[in-house]
Design an enzyme around this catalytic site. Structure first.
Site, PDB file in Angstrom:
ATOM      1  N   PHE A  80      41.657  38.416  22.102  1.00  0.00           N
ATOM      2  CA  PHE A  80      42.330  37.222  21.593  1.00  0.00           C
ATOM      3  C   PHE A  80      43.753  37.496  21.105  1.00  0.00           C
ATOM      4  O   PHE A  80      44.168  36.977  20.081  1.00  0.00           O
ATOM      5  CB  PHE A  80      41.516  36.554  20.463  1.00  0.00           C
ATOM      6  CG  PHE A  80      40.038  36.512  20.690  1.00  0.00           C
ATOM      7  CD1 PHE A  80      39.504  36.170  21.926  1.00  0.00           C
ATOM      8  CD2 PHE A  80      39.159  36.811  19.667  1.00  0.00           C
ATOM      9  CE1 PHE A  80      38.122  36.124  22.137  1.00  0.00           C
ATOM     10  CE2 PHE A  80      37.779  36.776  19.860  1.00  0.00           C
ATOM     11  CZ  PHE A  80      37.260  36.430  21.098  1.00  0.00           C
ATOM     12  N   HIS A  81      44.534  38.267  21.882  1.00  0.00           N
ATOM     13  CA  HIS A  81      45.894  38.605  21.480  1.00  0.00           C
ATOM     14  C   HIS A  81      46.931  38.219  22.541  1.00  0.00           C
ATOM     15  O   HIS A  81      47.790  39.026  22.885  1.00  0.00           O
ATOM     16  CB  HIS A  81      46.010  40.112  21.217  1.00  0.00           C
ATOM     17  CG  HIS A  81      45.183  40.610  20.087  1.00  0.00           C
ATOM     18  ND1 HIS A  81      44.918  41.964  19.888  1.00  0.00           N
ATOM     19  CD2 HIS A  81      44.555  39.956  19.075  1.00  0.00           C
ATOM     20  CE1 HIS A  81      44.163  42.111  18.823  1.00  0.00           C
ATOM     21  NE2 HIS A  81      43.929  40.911  18.308  1.00  0.00           N
ATOM     22  N   PRO A  82      46.918  37.013  23.094  1.00  0.00           N
ATOM     23  CA  PRO A  82      47.913  36.685  24.121  1.00  0.00           C
ATOM     24  C   PRO A  82      49.325  36.589  23.533  1.00  0.00           C
ATOM     25  O   PRO A  82      49.534  36.005  22.462  1.00  0.00           O
ATOM     26  CB  PRO A  82      47.446  35.328  24.644  1.00  0.00           C
ATOM     27  CG  PRO A  82      46.691  34.723  23.499  1.00  0.00           C
ATOM     28  CD  PRO A  82      46.014  35.877  22.829  1.00  0.00           C
ATOM     29  N   ASP A 114      47.857  40.753  27.066  1.00  0.00           N
ATOM     30  CA  ASP A 114      46.723  40.611  26.153  1.00  0.00           C
ATOM     31  C   ASP A 114      46.018  41.954  26.048  1.00  0.00           C
ATOM     32  O   ASP A 114      46.178  42.824  26.921  1.00  0.00           O
ATOM     33  CB  ASP A 114      45.763  39.533  26.677  1.00  0.00           C
ATOM     34  CG  ASP A 114      44.684  39.141  25.678  1.00  0.00           C
ATOM     35  OD1 ASP A 114      44.810  39.475  24.486  1.00  0.00           O
ATOM     36  OD2 ASP A 114      43.707  38.498  26.108  1.00  0.00           O
ATOM     37  N   HIS A 115      45.253  42.121  24.996  1.00  0.00           N
ATOM     38  CA  HIS A 115      44.440  43.317  24.823  1.00  0.00           C
ATOM     39  C   HIS A 115      43.028  43.039  25.340  1.00  0.00           C
ATOM     40  O   HIS A 115      42.336  42.149  24.834  1.00  0.00           O
ATOM     41  CB  HIS A 115      44.367  43.703  23.338  1.00  0.00           C
ATOM     42  CG  HIS A 115      45.654  44.249  22.804  1.00  0.00           C
ATOM     43  ND1 HIS A 115      46.113  43.979  21.524  1.00  0.00           N
ATOM     44  CD2 HIS A 115      46.587  45.057  23.374  1.00  0.00           C
ATOM     45  CE1 HIS A 115      47.264  44.604  21.331  1.00  0.00           C
ATOM     46  NE2 HIS A 115      47.575  45.253  22.441  1.00  0.00           N
TER      47      HIS A 115
END
Length: 550
Positions: A485-487, A310-311
């Site tokens: 919110f980038h899983p 994730d980021h």
């Protein structure tokens, strides 16, 4: 129990699922079922861009997940939004159109996944693109014919309908700090500073449901179930091996389970959290995890739920003087009224804003070969999304490590499908990630110290200039960092020789027939930017392969 049969069952009507439903149902000879646990995307705040503030944390549109307490975040838990509605995360996300960098996809190919180079993926991005400037070498728009075929499609990409002096000043300062200007982040190398392109149409959100699902709803061969929670996949053993034959669904309202059968394939589009959860509940995953919860091990696949990436964004807040920001504009009834009227009349202004408007991609230190950090810059500040704006003028410069080396897990907590899984992101668990976090905060300070910003007298409110050493800044990143919110990555793509690979290069699950995964979970490594549009590209490619095979 009635068991209707379809050719394809698509699990999850999010970004990938909506496109898959459109593409597969285009063949009138194929029966397609699309299953979504959430409801219809008829909530007005989904379609007004600023409405993400009312969709995240709302059970009508969000799964309401949280991470486990994370040592890298000094014991904190994070809200982990995932879309639970038609359109999925494209109904609640930041609307930023971002492909990443060419090297991301070339690296996927180098890991043993033929067909995934940038050159091979670019046509799939363009196939569904509706670019506001028209077609060129890297973009497509319906009606433009560049190569002897009709270019472009349904996924609208526009410029933003707003302007902020403070963001212009930040962009100028970034250039003074050595970051080049960029008109377009989506040509293979996104290094530079400029305004993000967004998935909007005339000031409204353009989600995957509007773009792909709604145009297909009048097809007799497409059925959509909403309010239907997938509890498990159904399997059987044949002479040819293990095969997925259908799904069990728990309808909304507590009715008994329903079963649907798939004559050809079940396609999981349930995302980087939902996909490993469904697989594990179905007995497909790490044997040790499944046995711990009393689930029969149907297929021991160790990589299911591993490799979570994730980021993590680190949000620096600076107060400013003599320039307008949303903080003071929206902190009075008169300001709110003006904002509302502008949106009603022009579909522009703050209500048309994506969560972040200005972007920058650069290097955290001079030794980096590629841009490895990304900025999301906003003319506002608050303690957290959903919290009130601060009472003074300020801007936020959030920076994230594009290529984190930390890896986490998604694992079921119980054998019950309605129980949220354990999400262990393990942020900042490697020395490289901690070093990039500290260096990126220094890059922020260098940008803000440039001449272009001085007229606004920026003062660092958060994290605070008293923090200077590597150790202080890395700990601070754990105190204030939050997910962007980038899983991705929890059912990663790789060759059969990789014991942690879950799917092959055509996204078929290793060792299981009739089952494919088509969502962000298949990414072996995270892309260098926002992940929604890469997920659409993945779905476009998978849909074409499925059509070619039949």
């Amino acid at each position: 129990m009635s068991e209707p049969t379809y050719d394809y069952i698509i699990c999850g009507a999010g970004t990938a699922g909506c496109l898959m439903a459109n593409r597969l149902s285009a063949d009138p000879g194929k029966r397609v079922l699309l299953i979504e646990a959430g409801g219809k995307d008829d909530y007005h705040w989904i379609h007004i861009p600023v409405g993400y503030l009312y969709c995240i944390g709302n059970p009508r549109t969000d799964w309401l997940f949280y991470t486990d307490e994370d040592p890298g975040l000094n014991g904190r838990r994070l809200r982990y939004p995932r879309g639970k509605v038609l359109g999925g995360c494209s109904s609640i996300n930041g609307m930023i159109y971002m492909r990443g960098q060419a090297r991301d996809y070339d690296h996927w190919g180098a890991l043993g996944n033929p067909g995934w180079s940038w050159r091979e993926c670019l046509p799939a991005f363009m196939k569904h693109e509706d670019f506001y400037k028209g077609a060129d070498e890297f973009h497509a728009s319906p009606g433009h014919d560049l190569t002897g075929r009709r270019e472009g499609g349904e996924w609208r990409v526009e410029k933003q309908r707003l302007h902020w002096d403070v963001l212009d000043a930040f962009a100028q300062a970034a250039q003074q700090a050595g970051i080049p200007h960029s008109e377009d982040f989506n040509r293979g190398d996104n290094e530079g500073v400029g305004y993000f392109q967004v998935n909007q149409k005339m000031g409204t959100r353009w989600n995957a449901s509007r773009g792909f699902l709604r145009p297909a709803l009048d097809r007799d061969n497409l059925q959509v179930w909403t309010g239907a929670h997938i509890s498990k996949l159904l399997t059987e053993r044949t002479d040819a091996g293990l095969r997925v034959t259908g799904v069990e669904v728990l309808p909304l309202g507590g009715a008994g389970p329903m079963v649907a059968r798939a004559a050809r394939e079940v396609i999981l589009c349930t995302g980087a959290v939902g996909t490993p959860q469904v697989l594990q509940l179905s007995g497909i995953g790490p044997g040790e995890v499944l046995r711990q919860h009393g689930i029969e091990v149907i297929h021991d696949l160790p990589g299911v739920g591993e490799n979570l990436q994730d980021h993590l964004q680190i949000r620096s807040v600076y107060s400013v003087q003599g320039v307008k920001t949303l903080n003071t504009m929206a902190n009075s009834w008169w300001g709110k009224a003006l904002i509302g009227m502008e949106y009603v009349i022009k579909r522009s202004g703050p209500m048309s804003m994506a969560p972040s408007q200005l972007g920058a991609f650069t290097r955290s230190d001079a030794g980096r070969v590629h841009a490895n950090i990304q900025y999301h810059v906003q003319p506002l500040s608050l303690d957290a999304f959903g919290e009130p704006l601060h009472g003074y003028d300020a801007f936020t410069a959030s920076v994230c490590n594009l290529n984190p080396t930390s890896r986490g897990t998604v694992r079921i907590r119980t054998p019950h499908p309605n129980d949220a899984p354990s999400i262990r992101a393990n942020y900042l668990s490697t020395e490289d990630d901690r070093r990039v976090a500290a260096d990126s905060l220094r890059v922020t300070r260098r940008i803000v110290s440039q001449d272009a910003m001085r007229k606004y007298q920026p003062k660092e409110v958060k994290p605070g200039v008293q923090f200077q050493t590597d150790e202080e800044l890395a700990k601070l990143a754990g105190d204030i960092g939050t997910t962007i919110f980038h899983p991705v990555g929890t059912a990663k793509m790789g060759p059969a020789s990789d014991p942690m690979a879950v799917v092959d290069a055509r996204l078929k699950v290793h060792g299981v027939q009739g089952l494919r995964v088509v969502d962000a979970s298949i990414m072996p490594t995270i892309t260098s930017g926002n992940t929604n549009s890469p997920t659409l590209m993945i779905a476009e490619r998978a849909a074409q392969w499925i059509r070619d095979e039949t």
